[in-house]
Design a protein around this motif. Sequence first.
Motif, short mmCIF file in Angstrom:
data_model
loop_
_atom_site.label_atom_id
_atom_site.label_comp_id
_atom_site.label_asym_id
_atom_site.label_seq_id
_atom_site.Cartn_x
_atom_site.Cartn_y
_atom_site.Cartn_z
N LEU A 154 -24.45 51.95 30.87
CA LEU A 154 -24.18 50.64 30.29
C LEU A 154 -23.34 49.79 31.24
N VAL A 155 -23.36 48.48 31.05
CA VAL A 155 -22.63 47.58 31.96
C VAL A 155 -21.12 47.76 31.86
N ASP A 156 -20.62 48.27 30.72
CA ASP A 156 -19.18 48.48 30.58
C ASP A 156 -18.72 49.83 31.13
N GLY A 157 -19.62 50.59 31.76
CA GLY A 157 -19.24 51.85 32.39
C GLY A 157 -19.55 53.09 31.56
N ARG A 158 -19.86 52.92 30.29
CA ARG A 158 -20.18 54.07 29.45
C ARG A 158 -21.53 54.66 29.86
N VAL A 159 -21.68 55.96 29.63
CA VAL A 159 -22.94 56.65 29.91
C VAL A 159 -23.35 57.40 28.66
N ASN A 176 -39.25 47.06 17.69
CA ASN A 176 -38.28 46.81 18.76
C ASN A 176 -36.89 47.34 18.39
N ARG A 177 -36.88 48.53 17.81
CA ARG A 177 -35.63 49.13 17.35
C ARG A 177 -35.30 50.37 18.17
N PHE A 178 -34.10 50.37 18.72
CA PHE A 178 -33.60 51.49 19.52
C PHE A 178 -32.10 51.59 19.28
N GLU A 179 -31.70 52.64 18.57
CA GLU A 179 -30.30 52.84 18.23
C GLU A 179 -29.92 54.29 18.47
N VAL A 180 -28.69 54.50 18.86
CA VAL A 180 -28.17 55.85 19.08
C VAL A 180 -26.92 56.01 18.21
N TYR A 181 -26.88 57.11 17.46
CA TYR A 181 -25.74 57.41 16.61
C TYR A 181 -25.11 58.71 17.09
N LEU A 220 -23.49 53.88 18.10
CA LEU A 220 -22.89 53.50 19.38
C LEU A 220 -23.23 52.04 19.63
N PRO A 221 -22.21 51.20 19.77
CA PRO A 221 -22.47 49.76 19.87
C PRO A 221 -22.98 49.36 21.26
N PHE A 222 -24.27 49.12 21.35
CA PHE A 222 -24.86 48.55 22.56
C PHE A 222 -26.22 47.97 22.19
N ALA A 223 -26.62 47.00 22.97
CA ALA A 223 -27.94 46.40 22.82
C ALA A 223 -28.73 46.66 24.09
N ARG A 224 -29.99 46.32 24.07
CA ARG A 224 -30.84 46.57 25.22
C ARG A 224 -30.34 45.81 26.46
N ARG A 225 -29.78 44.64 26.26
CA ARG A 225 -29.27 43.84 27.38
C ARG A 225 -28.02 44.46 28.00
#
Length: 197
Positions: free
Chosen positions: A160-165, A117-122, A128-133
């Motif tokens: 993302l919910v904060d507007g980032r893409v 259950n690991r999904f990370e983007v660098y 990049l700080p985000f979680a699946r939620r």
Amino acid sequence: MKTSLFRPLLEVAVVLFVVLGAARWLSGLFSKRTQVYRATAARQLRLLFWPLLALGAGLSVLPTLALGDEPASAFEWALTGGFLLFTLLLSGPALLLHLRYWTLNHETTLVFQPNENRFEVYEAGQRLPFARRDLARIERVTCRARRTFWSKYDYLRLHLVDGRVIVLTSLLTELEPLAAFLRSVPTERRAAAWCWV
């Protein structure tokens, strides 16, 4: 004279290719398989093989015509120009997409291990700080034109919910397993003739 020079070079290239391939295969047997994806040279070559081959075929005619013993006629130049234009129409869109995807993801690293259950983007080594939620929605764009050189170019756009893409392109890896992993997030799927981001 020419063949006596090229034959040893070709033999050395074949031996190097076989030795490096065998070393990579052996190291793959004994190493733990990681799910880290980057824009590697092997992945780029896999995507660019046919477009570059077509472009090379088109460009290979020019030196023969320009450096021939006799001057070429206008008809020969027109025929060569038509062939070159045809090969550019075949390979050009794929080369443009590849360049665009490279500018977007050449510093991106994707860590994807669905079993853990690991999904990370660098990006440039920084996570990049985000979680699946934090994912509001996903845009999945695939190529509708299946028999073209650019059919393997597609992308995922994570909103993302904060507007980032965050844009993840097929230059990193095949994106369908990642889209299946994120199936709980609202996903907009569409097909385009040319997947420009």
